[in-house]
Design a protein around this motif. Structure first.
Motif, PDB file in Angstrom:
ATOM      1  N   GLY A   1       0.793  -1.168   0.055  1.00  0.00           N
ATOM      2  CA  GLY A   1      -0.029   0.027  -0.064  1.00  0.00           C
ATOM      3  C   GLY A   1       0.889   1.204  -0.248  1.00  0.00           C
ATOM      4  O   GLY A   1       0.538   2.284  -0.777  1.00  0.00           O
ATOM      5  N   GLU A   2       2.078   1.219   0.799  1.00  0.00           N
ATOM      6  CA  GLU A   2       2.780   2.376   0.615  1.00  0.00           C
ATOM      7  C   GLU A   2       3.292   2.861  -0.554  1.00  0.00           C
ATOM      8  O   GLU A   2       3.146   3.945  -0.977  1.00  0.00           O
ATOM      9  N   LYS A   3       3.805   1.723  -1.414  1.00  0.00           N
ATOM     10  CA  LYS A   3       3.994   2.018  -2.886  1.00  0.00           C
ATOM     11  C   LYS A   3       3.029   2.545  -3.725  1.00  0.00           C
ATOM     12  O   LYS A   3       3.359   3.483  -4.360  1.00  0.00           O
ATOM     13  N   ILE A   4       1.888   2.275  -3.524  1.00  0.00           N
ATOM     14  CA  ILE A   4       0.731   2.553  -4.458  1.00  0.00           C
ATOM     15  C   ILE A   4       0.194   3.893  -3.759  1.00  0.00           C
ATOM     16  O   ILE A   4      -0.222   4.910  -4.625  1.00  0.00           O
ATOM     17  N   PHE A   5       0.056   4.008  -2.676  1.00  0.00           N
ATOM     18  CA  PHE A   5      -0.604   5.180  -2.053  1.00  0.00           C
ATOM     19  C   PHE A   5       0.171   6.435  -2.508  1.00  0.00           C
ATOM     20  O   PHE A   5      -0.449   7.523  -2.707  1.00  0.00           O
ATOM     21  N   LYS A   6       1.397   6.475  -2.770  1.00  0.00           N
ATOM     22  CA  LYS A   6       2.210   7.596  -3.222  1.00  0.00           C
ATOM     23  C   LYS A   6       1.885   8.074  -4.599  1.00  0.00           C
ATOM     24  O   LYS A   6       1.697   9.303  -4.988  1.00  0.00           O
ATOM     25  N   GLU A   7       1.094   7.358  -5.296  1.00  0.00           N
ATOM     26  CA  GLU A   7       0.448   7.850  -6.426  1.00  0.00           C
ATOM     27  C   GLU A   7      -0.580   8.465  -6.620  1.00  0.00           C
ATOM     28  O   GLU A   7      -0.852   9.087  -7.572  1.00  0.00           O
ATOM     29  N   ILE A   8      -1.441   8.286  -5.321  1.00  0.00           N
ATOM     30  CA  ILE A   8      -2.715   8.942  -5.466  1.00  0.00           C
ATOM     31  C   ILE A   8      -2.651  10.403  -5.724  1.00  0.00           C
ATOM     32  O   ILE A   8      -3.576  10.694  -6.573  1.00  0.00           O
ATOM     33  N   GLU A   9      -1.964  11.295  -5.061  1.00  0.00           N
ATOM     34  CA  GLU A   9      -2.045  12.854  -5.106  1.00  0.00           C
ATOM     35  C   GLU A   9      -1.837  13.035  -6.821  1.00  0.00           C
ATOM     36  O   GLU A   9      -2.600  13.974  -7.257  1.00  0.00           O
ATOM     37  N   GLU A  10      -0.851  12.333  -7.165  1.00  0.00           N
ATOM     38  CA  GLU A  10      -0.314  12.718  -8.456  1.00  0.00           C
ATOM     39  C   GLU A  10      -1.573  12.142  -9.426  1.00  0.00           C
ATOM     40  O   GLU A  10      -1.844  13.018 -10.372  1.00  0.00           O
ATOM     41  N   HIS A  11      -1.939  11.100  -9.115  1.00  0.00           N
ATOM     42  CA  HIS A  11      -2.994  10.375 -10.193  1.00  0.00           C
ATOM     43  C   HIS A  11      -4.189  11.294  -9.949  1.00  0.00           C
ATOM     44  O   HIS A  11      -4.981  11.704 -11.086  1.00  0.00           O
ATOM     45  N   ASP A  12      -4.744  11.897  -8.949  1.00  0.00           N
ATOM     46  CA  ASP A  12      -6.038  12.755  -8.798  1.00  0.00           C
ATOM     47  C   ASP A  12      -5.580  13.975  -9.482  1.00  0.00           C
ATOM     48  O   ASP A  12      -6.633  14.459 -10.365  1.00  0.00           O
ATOM     49  N   LYS A  13      -4.367  14.640  -9.291  1.00  0.00           N
ATOM     50  CA  LYS A  13      -4.235  15.838 -10.314  1.00  0.00           C
ATOM     51  C   LYS A  13      -4.206  15.713 -12.020  1.00  0.00           C
ATOM     52  O   LYS A  13      -4.808  16.572 -12.501  1.00  0.00           O
ATOM     53  N   GLU A  14      -3.603  14.581 -12.239  1.00  0.00           N
ATOM     54  CA  GLU A  14      -3.696  14.073 -13.513  1.00  0.00           C
ATOM     55  C   GLU A  14      -5.021  14.040 -14.144  1.00  0.00           C
ATOM     56  O   GLU A  14      -5.408  14.525 -15.262  1.00  0.00           O
ATOM     57  N   THR A  15      -5.846  13.405 -13.330  1.00  0.00           N
ATOM     58  CA  THR A  15      -7.106  12.940 -13.824  1.00  0.00           C
ATOM     59  C   THR A  15      -8.237  14.189 -13.747  1.00  0.00           C
ATOM     60  O   THR A  15      -8.926  14.332 -14.695  1.00  0.00           O
ATOM     61  N   VAL A  16      -8.013  15.077 -13.013  1.00  0.00           N
ATOM     62  CA  VAL A  16      -9.030  16.123 -12.730  1.00  0.00           C
ATOM     63  C   VAL A  16      -8.625  17.202 -13.464  1.00  0.00           C
ATOM     64  O   VAL A  16      -9.574  18.225 -14.049  1.00  0.00           O
ATOM     65  N   ILE A  17      -7.276  17.506 -13.963  1.00  0.00           N
ATOM     66  CA  ILE A  17      -7.002  18.757 -14.899  1.00  0.00           C
ATOM     67  C   ILE A  17      -7.781  18.723 -16.173  1.00  0.00           C
ATOM     68  O   ILE A  17      -8.025  20.073 -16.517  1.00  0.00           O
ATOM     69  N   THR A  18      -8.231  17.715 -16.771  1.00  0.00           N
ATOM     70  CA  THR A  18      -8.841  17.727 -18.178  1.00  0.00           C
ATOM     71  C   THR A  18     -10.721  17.999 -17.841  1.00  0.00           C
ATOM     72  O   THR A  18     -11.098  18.049 -18.737  1.00  0.00           O
ATOM     73  N   LEU A  19     -10.883  17.776 -16.674  1.00  0.00           N
ATOM     74  CA  LEU A  19     -12.276  17.738 -16.227  1.00  0.00           C
ATOM     75  C   LEU A  19     -12.998  19.108 -16.179  1.00  0.00           C
ATOM     76  O   LEU A  19     -12.459  20.223 -15.521  1.00  0.00           O
ATOM     77  N   THR A  20     -14.392  19.427 -16.451  1.00  0.00           N
ATOM     78  CA  THR A  20     -14.983  20.419 -16.527  1.00  0.00           C
ATOM     79  C   THR A  20     -15.423  20.278 -14.973  1.00  0.00           C
ATOM     80  O   THR A  20     -15.513  19.552 -14.070  1.00  0.00           O
ATOM     81  N   THR A  21     -16.019  21.506 -14.353  1.00  0.00           N
ATOM     82  CA  THR A  21     -16.550  21.663 -13.025  1.00  0.00           C
ATOM     83  C   THR A  21     -17.514  20.686 -12.826  1.00  0.00           C
ATOM     84  O   THR A  21     -17.634  19.875 -11.939  1.00  0.00           O
ATOM     85  N   GLU A  22     -18.583  20.489 -13.881  1.00  0.00           N
ATOM     86  CA  GLU A  22     -19.859  19.448 -13.640  1.00  0.00           C
ATOM     87  C   GLU A  22     -19.189  17.992 -13.617  1.00  0.00           C
ATOM     88  O   GLU A  22     -19.628  17.360 -12.797  1.00  0.00           O
ATOM     89  N   GLU A  23     -17.999  17.813 -14.191  1.00  0.00           N
ATOM     90  CA  GLU A  23     -17.455  16.458 -14.253  1.00  0.00           C
ATOM     91  C   GLU A  23     -16.830  16.217 -13.001  1.00  0.00           C
ATOM     92  O   GLU A  23     -16.865  15.098 -12.362  1.00  0.00           O
ATOM     93  N   LYS A  24     -16.018  17.346 -12.678  1.00  0.00           N
ATOM     94  CA  LYS A  24     -15.414  17.032 -11.271  1.00  0.00           C
ATOM     95  C   LYS A  24     -16.436  16.722 -10.116  1.00  0.00           C
ATOM     96  O   LYS A  24     -16.215  15.921  -9.312  1.00  0.00           O
TER      97      LYS A  24
END
Length: 143
Positions: A69-92
């Protein structure tokens, strides 16, 4: 019964709003764990069933899950930023609503106070087990 003054009512409302926002942030974090470990692809019944089995995990297994989990958890914050950057407000909003709903499954299973690294490793173990099952099943079909 004491009647609250206007100022007390406003303070009470602020307190409830802050508690609600805090709970939403916690559930969102658990929803992100489900997303990054790919268990969000499964139905809520499968996810909840897997989460409810957590109480049967031995301390030795929990330690192993924590390392994963420690290895995977480090990816969460970066993953969220990458995923959210292209979304509209409604999609977010829709995404957050879905993730909070999935996070509520962790609350139902009473896992909110468990170390997040352990939970992350445990969630990934469901996805890993499903991938192994699919691979074995497809090999059986070929043979």
């Amino acid at each position: 019964m004491k009647t609250l003054t206007r100022k007390e009512k406003i303070e009470e409302q602020k307190k409830r709003n802050n508690e609600r926002k805090l709970r939403a942030r916690i559930l969102l974090k658990f929803g992100l764990v489900a997303e990054i470990t790919y268990i969000i692809e499964y139905g809520t019944h499968i996810i909840l069933g897997h989460l409810l089995k957590f109480k049967n995990i031995s301390p030795l297994e929990k330690e192993s899950l924590k390392n994963d989990g420690e290895k995977i958890f480090k990816e969460i914050e970066e993953h969220d930023k990458e995923t959210v950057i292209t979304l509209t407000t409604e999609e977010k909003k829709a995404r957050n609503h879905k993730l909070i709903g999935i996070g509520a499954l962790f609350e139902i299973a009473n896992l909110i106070n468990i170390n997040l690294d352990i939970i992350t490793g445990y969630c990934y173990s469901l996805h890993k087990a499903k991938r192994i099952f699919i691979t074995i099943s497809s090999l059986s079909i070929i043979a």
